[in-house]
Design a protein around this motif. Structure first.
Motif, mmCIF file in Angstrom:
data_model
loop_
_atom_site.group_PDB
_atom_site.id
_atom_site.type_symbol
_atom_site.label_atom_id
_atom_site.label_comp_id
_atom_site.label_asym_id
_atom_site.label_seq_id
_atom_site.Cartn_x
_atom_site.Cartn_y
_atom_site.Cartn_z
ATOM 1 N N ILE A 28 -3.119 4.593 4.900
ATOM 2 C CA ILE A 28 -1.763 4.085 4.668
ATOM 3 C C ILE A 28 -1.329 4.364 3.229
ATOM 4 O O ILE A 28 -0.170 4.705 2.968
ATOM 5 N N ARG A 29 -2.264 4.246 2.293
ATOM 6 C CA ARG A 29 -1.938 4.438 0.889
ATOM 7 C C ARG A 29 -1.587 5.900 0.573
ATOM 8 O O ARG A 29 -0.655 6.191 -0.174
ATOM 9 N N LYS A 30 -2.321 6.826 1.148
ATOM 10 C CA LYS A 30 -2.149 8.241 0.788
ATOM 11 C C LYS A 30 -1.097 8.945 1.643
ATOM 12 O O LYS A 30 -0.574 9.985 1.254
ATOM 13 N N PHE A 82 -7.465 5.261 11.113
ATOM 14 C CA PHE A 82 -6.683 4.037 11.285
ATOM 15 C C PHE A 82 -7.501 2.940 11.964
ATOM 16 O O PHE A 82 -7.302 1.751 11.699
ATOM 17 N N GLN A 83 -8.429 3.319 12.807
ATOM 18 C CA GLN A 83 -9.239 2.335 13.530
ATOM 19 C C GLN A 83 -10.437 1.854 12.729
ATOM 20 O O GLN A 83 -11.111 0.892 13.122
ATOM 21 N N ASP A 84 -10.715 2.498 11.591
ATOM 22 C CA ASP A 84 -11.847 2.108 10.752
ATOM 23 C C ASP A 84 -11.384 1.075 9.731
ATOM 24 O O ASP A 84 -10.818 1.414 8.694
ATOM 25 N N THR A 85 -11.617 -0.192 10.025
ATOM 26 C CA THR A 85 -11.136 -1.282 9.163
ATOM 27 C C THR A 85 -12.220 -1.829 8.252
ATOM 28 O O THR A 85 -11.985 -2.803 7.530
ATOM 29 N N PHE A 86 -13.410 -1.223 8.282
ATOM 30 C CA PHE A 86 -14.511 -1.727 7.446
ATOM 31 C C PHE A 86 -14.269 -1.389 5.979
ATOM 32 O O PHE A 86 -13.944 -0.262 5.618
ATOM 33 N N ALA A 87 -14.440 -2.388 5.141
ATOM 34 C CA ALA A 87 -14.294 -2.190 3.695
ATOM 35 C C ALA A 87 -15.488 -2.820 2.993
ATOM 36 O O ALA A 87 -15.711 -4.036 3.103
ATOM 37 N N PRO A 103 14.767 -0.984 8.380
ATOM 38 C CA PRO A 103 14.611 0.307 9.053
ATOM 39 C C PRO A 103 13.163 0.565 9.476
ATOM 40 O O PRO A 103 12.221 0.027 8.895
ATOM 41 N N THR A 104 13.016 1.391 10.493
ATOM 42 C CA THR A 104 11.695 1.805 10.949
ATOM 43 C C THR A 104 11.062 2.727 9.905
ATOM 44 O O THR A 104 11.747 3.528 9.281
ATOM 45 N N VAL A 105 9.752 2.585 9.718
ATOM 46 C CA VAL A 105 9.030 3.573 8.919
ATOM 47 C C VAL A 105 8.075 4.318 9.832
ATOM 48 O O VAL A 105 7.459 3.733 10.722
ATOM 49 N N TRP A 106 8.015 5.626 9.631
ATOM 50 C CA TRP A 106 7.092 6.471 10.388
ATOM 51 C C TRP A 106 6.157 7.181 9.420
ATOM 52 O O TRP A 106 6.564 7.545 8.302
ATOM 53 N N LEU A 107 4.930 7.420 9.833
ATOM 54 C CA LEU A 107 3.962 8.173 9.052
ATOM 55 C C LEU A 107 3.785 9.538 9.719
ATOM 56 O O LEU A 107 3.033 9.664 10.693
ATOM 57 N N LEU A 128 0.818 -1.207 0.000
ATOM 58 C CA LEU A 128 0.000 0.000 0.000
ATOM 59 C C LEU A 128 0.858 1.266 0.000
ATOM 60 O O LEU A 128 0.470 2.289 -0.558
ATOM 61 N N ILE A 129 2.022 1.181 0.628
ATOM 62 C CA ILE A 129 2.864 2.358 0.775
ATOM 63 C C ILE A 129 3.604 2.654 -0.529
ATOM 64 O O ILE A 129 4.207 1.772 -1.137
#
Length: 341
Positions: free
Chosen positions: A246-248, A229-234, A213-217, A27-28
């Motif tokens: 995560i994508r954007k 982030f807590q909304d996982t409904f698709a 390596p660590t990735v940070w957003l 996604l990233i």
């Protein structure tokens, strides 16, 4: 539940975590290295960068700390270079890997329980979180360079004050073959509350792209990002708000130079990536975190030895002790803490 059943359940959970981590990796797309920003200190006459060696001047450190804190509060993560000298980073790395081997042997022989030396970590295979004792010379030297000489102590003090409490004191080690973690915050976002914890990851070797390596957003330490982030409904044919976030979202990668540090807000979304090093390079990050003194429990279990946690070590007291040591005087606090280990 039997030990065998518990192990089987954990293995199944790990498979799901690994699968989710692999999906998130696809996604990233908007990835750049975490760079050390340039700042200008009023009255200094020239721009000063994080890549410059830090001044030992207390006034300069305070001024730099305030400027760095502005970036940290806005972005949720900031890089500082030259926190540890190359020699100190090398010596600390050697010390910690020797400590890891000794600790693993003592656990295998039944002399100690795993929790006495290792903290829980997401995806255990080829990855460990080794809690660090205080009192040994090389650990004290690393603390002195990071908290007193570099601007880190001033950054933390400018946000939390000198009563900030040492919450974690450990070393993350990621060996070749370790899998990518899922993106997560270390602590939840609580509306009406400010930051509760800042964590400092210090690289004990150059962290290359293949070493996990660590990735940070950046800027995800806010309510809006946590809600998404807590909304996982698709629904059918669409992706969840979590996956869309995560994508954007732009991502910064912790390909840190040896001795460099990434400081981040514990609410920031991040994860450790897979160590795919072909030459067997293990990645070690010496780290510590300090807690807002007004917060009782920040929302995450601490990676720290029990004796050190119960000592309730405050930032100001620790820096004062390091200052005393730098002048050739006694380090009463560190000596006392070392005796508890």
């Amino acid at each position: 539940m039997s030990s065998a059943a518990s192990d089987l359940l954990y293995q199944e959970q790990e498979k799901l975590i690994v699968q989710r981590g692999e999906l998130e990796e696809t996604l990233i797309s908007n990835v750049t290295p975490l760079e050390a920003p340039k700042i200008k200190i009023r009255g200094a006459g020239k721009a000063r960068g994080f890549g410059k060696a830090s001044s030992s001047s207390s006034n300069n450190n305070k001024a730099e700390g305030k400027e760095y804190a502005k970036v940290l509060k806005k972005e949720g993560v900031v890089r500082i270079d030259n926190v540890l000298s190359s020699e100190t980073a090398d010596a600390l790395r050697e010390y910690l890997y020797a400590l890891r081997r000794k600790s693993e042997s003592e656990v295998e022989e039944g002399k100690i329980q795993p929790i006495q030396r290792f903290a829980d970590v997401l995806l255990k295979q080829n990855r460990c979180d080794l809690t660090v004792p205080m009192g040994d010379d090389i650990v004290t030297k690393a603390l002195d360079e990071s908290l007193r000489v570099s601007p880190i102590g001033a950054i933390l003090s400018s946000i939390f004050g000198e009563d900030a409490v040492l919450h974690e004191f450990s070393c993350l080690m990621s060996d070749p073959g370790s899998q990518r973690q899922v993106i997560h915050p270390d602590t939840p976002f609580i509306e009406g509350k400010g930051p509760v914890l800042y964590t400092c990851f210090i690289a004990l070797q150059d962290v290359t792209l293949d070493m996990g390596p660590t990735v940070w957003l950046p800027r995800t330490h806010c309510k809006e990002a946590h809600d998404e982030f807590q909304d996982t409904f698709a629904s059918e044919g669409s992706e969840s708000m979590k996956d869309a976030l995560i994508r954007k979202q732009p991502v910064v990668l912790g390909t840190l130079a040896k001795g460099s540090c990434g400081i981040f807000d514990s609410r920031l979304l991040h994860c450790g990536t897979a160590n795919r090093s072909a030459n067997g390079a293990s990645r070690a990050l010496f780290y510590f975190s300090f807690k807002n003194p007004e917060v009782a429990y920040p929302g995450n279990p601490a990676s720290i030895r029990a004796q050190l946690a119960s000592a309730n070590v405050k930032l100001g007291e620790l820096v004062k002790d390091l200052q005393s040591l730098s002048k050739g005087k006694a380090s009463e606090l560190i000596d006392r803490l070392g005796s508890l280990m």
